[in-house]
Design an enzyme around this catalytic site. Structure first.
Site, PDB file in Angstrom:
ATOM      1  N   ASN A  61      51.640  64.081  65.048  1.00 33.78           N
ATOM      2  CA  ASN A  61      51.529  63.377  63.750  1.00 33.78           C
ATOM      3  C   ASN A  61      50.447  64.358  62.849  1.00 33.78           C
ATOM      4  OD1 ASN A  61      51.282  61.987  61.519  1.00 33.78           O
ATOM      5  ND2 ASN A  61      50.101  60.258  62.478  1.00 33.78           N
ATOM      6  N   LYS A  86      50.233  63.944  59.689  1.00 37.38           N
ATOM      7  CA  LYS A  86      49.495  63.250  58.500  1.00 37.38           C
ATOM      8  C   LYS A  86      49.544  64.049  57.419  1.00 37.38           C
ATOM      9  CE  LYS A  86      46.305  61.230  61.921  1.00 37.38           C
ATOM     10  NZ  LYS A  86      45.470  60.174  62.147  1.00 37.38           N
ATOM     11  N   HIS A 112      52.430  53.171  61.701  1.00 35.78           N
ATOM     12  CA  HIS A 112      51.011  53.810  61.895  1.00 35.78           C
ATOM     13  C   HIS A 112      50.041  52.945  61.240  1.00 35.78           C
ATOM     14  CE1 HIS A 112      47.797  56.697  62.208  1.00 35.78           C
ATOM     15  NE2 HIS A 112      48.829  57.306  62.984  1.00 35.78           N
ATOM     16  N   GLU A 146      47.427  53.833  59.989  1.00 36.88           N
ATOM     17  CA  GLU A 146      46.949  54.504  58.718  1.00 36.88           C
ATOM     18  C   GLU A 146      47.835  53.642  57.432  1.00 36.88           C
ATOM     19  OE1 GLU A 146      46.791  58.544  59.263  1.00 36.88           O
ATOM     20  OE2 GLU A 146      45.138  58.163  60.610  1.00 36.88           O
ATOM     21  N   GLU A 194      48.573  52.797  70.104  1.00 37.23           N
ATOM     22  CA  GLU A 194      47.571  53.596  69.485  1.00 37.23           C
ATOM     23  C   GLU A 194      46.363  52.509  69.196  1.00 37.23           C
ATOM     24  OE1 GLU A 194      48.825  57.349  67.426  1.00 37.23           O
ATOM     25  OE2 GLU A 194      49.218  55.952  66.209  1.00 37.23           O
ATOM     26  N   GLY A 242      41.339  59.193  65.581  1.00 40.09           N
ATOM     27  CA  GLY A 242      40.589  60.325  64.850  1.00 40.09           C
ATOM     28  C   GLY A 242      39.006  59.965  65.011  1.00 40.09           C
ATOM     29  N   SER A 268      43.018  59.959  69.671  1.00 39.00           N
ATOM     30  CA  SER A 268      42.299  61.358  70.292  1.00 39.00           C
ATOM     31  C   SER A 268      42.670  61.892  71.443  1.00 39.00           C
ATOM     32  CB  SER A 268      40.837  60.806  70.421  1.00 39.00           C
ATOM     33  OG  SER A 268      40.225  60.168  68.991  1.00 39.00           O
TER      34      SER A 268
HETATM   35  C1  PEP Z   1      47.556  59.544  65.144  1.00 37.43           C
HETATM   36  O1  PEP Z   1      47.375  59.877  63.690  1.00 37.43           O
HETATM   37  O2  PEP Z   1      48.529  58.736  65.684  1.00 37.43           O
HETATM   38  C2  PEP Z   1      46.511  59.836  66.176  1.00 37.43           C
HETATM   39  C3  PEP Z   1      46.470  59.224  67.445  1.00 37.43           C
HETATM   40  O3  PEP Z   1      45.468  60.656  65.744  1.00 37.43           O
HETATM   41  P1  PEP Z   1      44.404  61.206  66.567  1.00 37.43           P
HETATM   42  O4  PEP Z   1      45.114  62.164  67.763  1.00 37.43           O
HETATM   43  O5  PEP Z   1      43.807  62.317  65.818  1.00 37.43           O
HETATM   44  O6  PEP Z   1      43.552  60.326  67.074  1.00 37.43           O
END
Ligand code: PEP
Length: 250
Positions: free
Chosen positions: A9, A11, A94, A96, A167, A173, A212
């Site tokens: 992803n 973003k 997601h 976000e 997630e 993040g 992460s």
């Molecule tokens: C994501 O945006 O779905 C995500 C898991 O980000 P990150 O790997 O940076 O934590």
């Protein structure tokens, strides 16, 4: 056999030059057909991604889609438009999108249904905040996120052609990763919830972990029996790291 998936992803990151560089590095360093690699660029780079990946095994998709048919919805992108650019997948829900754009479970379920109506495979993102985890609400939150889709889809059949991404919001993040055991516990819970309605579908749906993920922690996460891959944010912008993560899956 469930598909193994590593999804990136991106973003709201990238430029024409960085997209070219990132994809050419991934292409030259990963040619295997498993796991399935999928990238999720910002909409404006979809055509470039389509051109660059058209003769490869790597797939691509959108980070979001409209719940509506084409019409007067300024700033939105319809499922049909994504198909025009060769997308096979779309992320829905997601965290976000849920937190910054106030997408609730009902809207996410509508997007899930809209994706499937147009033969896009939705990757449904679910997960709890730190506060919810600390209050012991993880299962309740995830059950509600799944229920919205199950109700709108009239049952579990919608998960025949879908992927789920667990997630935990506190791990996205932040550099904090769920331990393999914490993640496995939730993945198993999700599978059990679906199995209440259909054991075959529950056993077949791919459930990937996000939060992460890096090459250094991927192997132990992917070794868990109910973790079928990863949804990778930050680390997917680094071709070497992304490919190393993909190599962590058996
Ligand atoms: C994501 O945006 O779905 C995500 C898991 O980000 P990150 O790997 O940076 O934590």
């Amino acid at each position: 056999m469930r598909s193994k998936i590593i999804a990136g992803n991106w973003k709201m990151h990238g430029s024409k030059d960085s997209v070219t560089a990132l994809l050419s590095n991934i292409k030259s360093n990963f040619a295997a057909s498993s796991p399935q690699l999928i990238v999720f660029p910002p909409y404006v780079y979809l055509e470039q991604v389509q051109q660059t990946l058209k003769d490869t095994k790597i797939q691509w998709g959108a980070q979001n889609l409209s719940a509506n048919e084409p019409g007067a919805y300024t700033g939105e992108v319809a499922a049909q438009m994504l198909l025009d650019f060769g997308c096979k997948y779309s992320l829905v829900g997601h965290s976000e999108r849920r937190s910054f754009y106030h997408e609730d479970n009902i809207l996410v379920a509508m997007k899930f249904a809209q994706a499937q109506r147009h033969h896009l495979i939705p990757i449904l993102c679910v997960g709890e905040t730190l506060q919810q985890r600390e209050q012991g609400l993880t299962e309740e939150v995830i059950r509600e996120q799944l229920q919205a889709v199950l109700l709108l889809q009239a049952g579990v059949q919608g998960f025949r052609q879908a992927v789920i991404a667990y997630e935990p919001v506190w791990a996205i993040g932040t550099g904090l990763t769920a331990t393999p055991e914490q993640a496995q516990e939730v993945h198993q819970f999700i599978r059990r919830e679906l199995a209440k309605q259909d054991e075959v579908i529950a056993a077949q749906v791919s459930i990937i972990y996000g939060g992460s993920v890096k090459a250094v922690n991927a192997k132990s996460l992917f070794a868990m029996p109910d973790i079928d891959g990863g949804l990778v944010g930050g680390a997917s912008l680094d071709a070497h790291e992304f490919v190393e993560i993909a190599k962590c899956i058996n």
